[in-house]
Design a protein around this motif. Structure first.
Motif, mmCIF file in Angstrom:
data_model
loop_
_atom_site.group_PDB
_atom_site.id
_atom_site.type_symbol
_atom_site.label_atom_id
_atom_site.label_comp_id
_atom_site.label_asym_id
_atom_site.label_seq_id
_atom_site.Cartn_x
_atom_site.Cartn_y
_atom_site.Cartn_z
ATOM 1 N N MET A 18 35.427 41.540 41.139
ATOM 2 C CA MET A 18 36.327 41.618 39.979
ATOM 3 C C MET A 18 35.825 40.777 38.815
ATOM 4 O O MET A 18 36.066 41.129 37.655
ATOM 5 N N PHE A 21 33.279 42.928 37.032
ATOM 6 C CA PHE A 21 33.909 43.990 36.249
ATOM 7 C C PHE A 21 35.202 43.482 35.608
ATOM 8 O O PHE A 21 36.221 44.165 35.599
ATOM 9 N N HIS A 22 35.129 42.270 35.074
ATOM 10 C CA HIS A 22 36.324 41.600 34.552
ATOM 11 C C HIS A 22 36.964 42.388 33.421
ATOM 12 O O HIS A 22 36.274 42.888 32.530
ATOM 13 N N ARG A 23 38.272 42.504 33.467
ATOM 14 C CA ARG A 23 39.038 43.165 32.419
ATOM 15 C C ARG A 23 40.160 42.232 31.967
ATOM 16 O O ARG A 23 40.797 41.580 32.788
ATOM 17 N N LEU A 93 43.054 37.931 39.348
ATOM 18 C CA LEU A 93 42.065 38.869 38.805
ATOM 19 C C LEU A 93 42.483 40.307 39.041
ATOM 20 O O LEU A 93 42.254 41.185 38.191
ATOM 21 N N PHE A 94 43.102 40.579 40.186
ATOM 22 C CA PHE A 94 43.609 41.929 40.442
ATOM 23 C C PHE A 94 44.704 42.279 39.429
ATOM 24 O O PHE A 94 44.769 43.405 38.921
ATOM 25 N N TYR A 96 44.942 41.159 36.383
ATOM 26 C CA TYR A 96 44.286 41.431 35.098
ATOM 27 C C TYR A 96 43.700 42.845 35.072
ATOM 28 O O TYR A 96 43.790 43.537 34.053
ATOM 29 N N GLN A 97 43.099 43.248 36.184
ATOM 30 C CA GLN A 97 42.572 44.618 36.253
ATOM 31 C C GLN A 97 43.691 45.620 36.022
ATOM 32 O O GLN A 97 43.513 46.632 35.322
ATOM 33 N N TYR A 98 44.846 45.347 36.604
ATOM 34 C CA TYR A 98 45.975 46.269 36.480
ATOM 35 C C TYR A 98 46.537 46.254 35.062
ATOM 36 O O TYR A 98 46.843 47.309 34.489
ATOM 37 N N TYR A 100 45.057 45.735 32.391
ATOM 38 C CA TYR A 100 44.136 46.417 31.474
ATOM 39 C C TYR A 100 44.465 47.908 31.362
ATOM 40 O O TYR A 100 44.155 48.537 30.348
ATOM 41 N N ARG A 101 45.143 48.429 32.387
ATOM 42 C CA ARG A 101 45.361 49.873 32.469
ATOM 43 C C ARG A 101 46.802 50.309 32.225
ATOM 44 O O ARG A 101 47.066 51.499 32.051
ATOM 45 N N THR A 174 50.870 44.775 41.953
ATOM 46 C CA THR A 174 49.877 43.701 42.069
ATOM 47 C C THR A 174 50.290 42.624 43.059
ATOM 48 O O THR A 174 49.482 41.739 43.375
#
Length: 251
Positions: A18, A21-23, A93-94, A96-98, A100-101, A174
């Protein structure tokens, strides 16, 4: 398998993936809160969990396998202190990934939801206090979890439940996915005897083969991480209105 190997297998790889592929959450590219939220939550988690976990090990609610840790500080293995930091990083971090979307949900019943959330976790805390005062050995671990995490969760909802309700879908997803992953990892660790949960201090119920208390621990701790980060990023003491939701969802 050693405790350190557990980290290297189950926690470090997804964290590194993560990071690679940081978001960042939408519309927060230059916001310093994004950089500070996870470290702040890690610091709080480490500080708040350390005395609680030391007490658990001192009472032999759980213990670690011989030759499975590099050493201890107090009653707790060094790797356990590492876990206090690695778990918030993993779940944060998970999140943040979520973020982003996705976008927050327009908030219509925020005030009622805020008080309801606070009341729910306050009630769970009350149950834990009752079990603790009842003094039965079999409910000790459960009681110590219920008087430790839910009071903070209740306070979060009381502080700014409007924001948490606006991000309810994010909280659900999350929290659920990292929790399920850590349930599976914990089951492997227990099977490998990295740590052992005392049957004397547990109720004997299980969730997907995992002791109920362990399942609740990961559920509540991930809720603490997710809700804490959301409040640091978006806390406003106001409901997220449809107009605000539209601005947050803009790309």
């Amino acid at each position: 398998m050693s405790y350190l190997s557990f980290h290297l297998i189950f926690l470090v790889p997804p964290i590194l993936l993560m990071v690679a592929f940081h978001r960042r959450p939408r519309r927060m590219d230059d916001d310093m809160r994004v950089d500070l939220a996870i470290p702040i939550v890690c610091l709080i988690a480490f500080t708040y969990t350390t005395p609680w976990d030391n007490y658990l090990v001192a009472q032999e609610v759980w213990w670690y396998g011989a030759n499975r840790v590099v050493g201890t500080i107090g009653y707790v293995p060094v790797e356990e202190y590492m876990f206090f930091v690695l778990q918030p990083i993993l779940t944060g971090l998970f999140l943040y990934q979520y973020l982003y979307r996705v976008s927050p949900t327009p908030n219509t019943y925020a005030s009622a939801a805020s008080w309801s959330g606070a009341a729910l976790f306050a009630g769970i805390t009350g149950l834990g206090a009752f079990l603790l005062m009842d003094g039965r050995a079999s409910t000790l671990y459960l009681a110590l979890i219920l008087v430790w995490a839910p009071p903070i969760l209740a306070g979060m909802w009381l502080y700014d439940g409007e924001t948490l309700w606006a991000f309810r879908d994010s909280v659900l997803v999350t929290t659920a996915l990292p929790t399920a992953y850590l349930w599976a990892a914990d089951a492997v660790a227990i099977h490998s005897r990295i740590w052992t949960i005392s049957p004397e201090y547990t109720v004997g119920a299980s969730v997907l083969g995992l002791p109920l208390e362990e399942a609740l621990f990961f559920l509540f701790t991930n809720l603490l991480v997710v809700q804490g980060i959301l409040l640091l990023l978006y806390g406003s003491h106001r409901a997220v209105t449809p107009d605000q939701a539209t601005r947050l969802s803009a790309t």
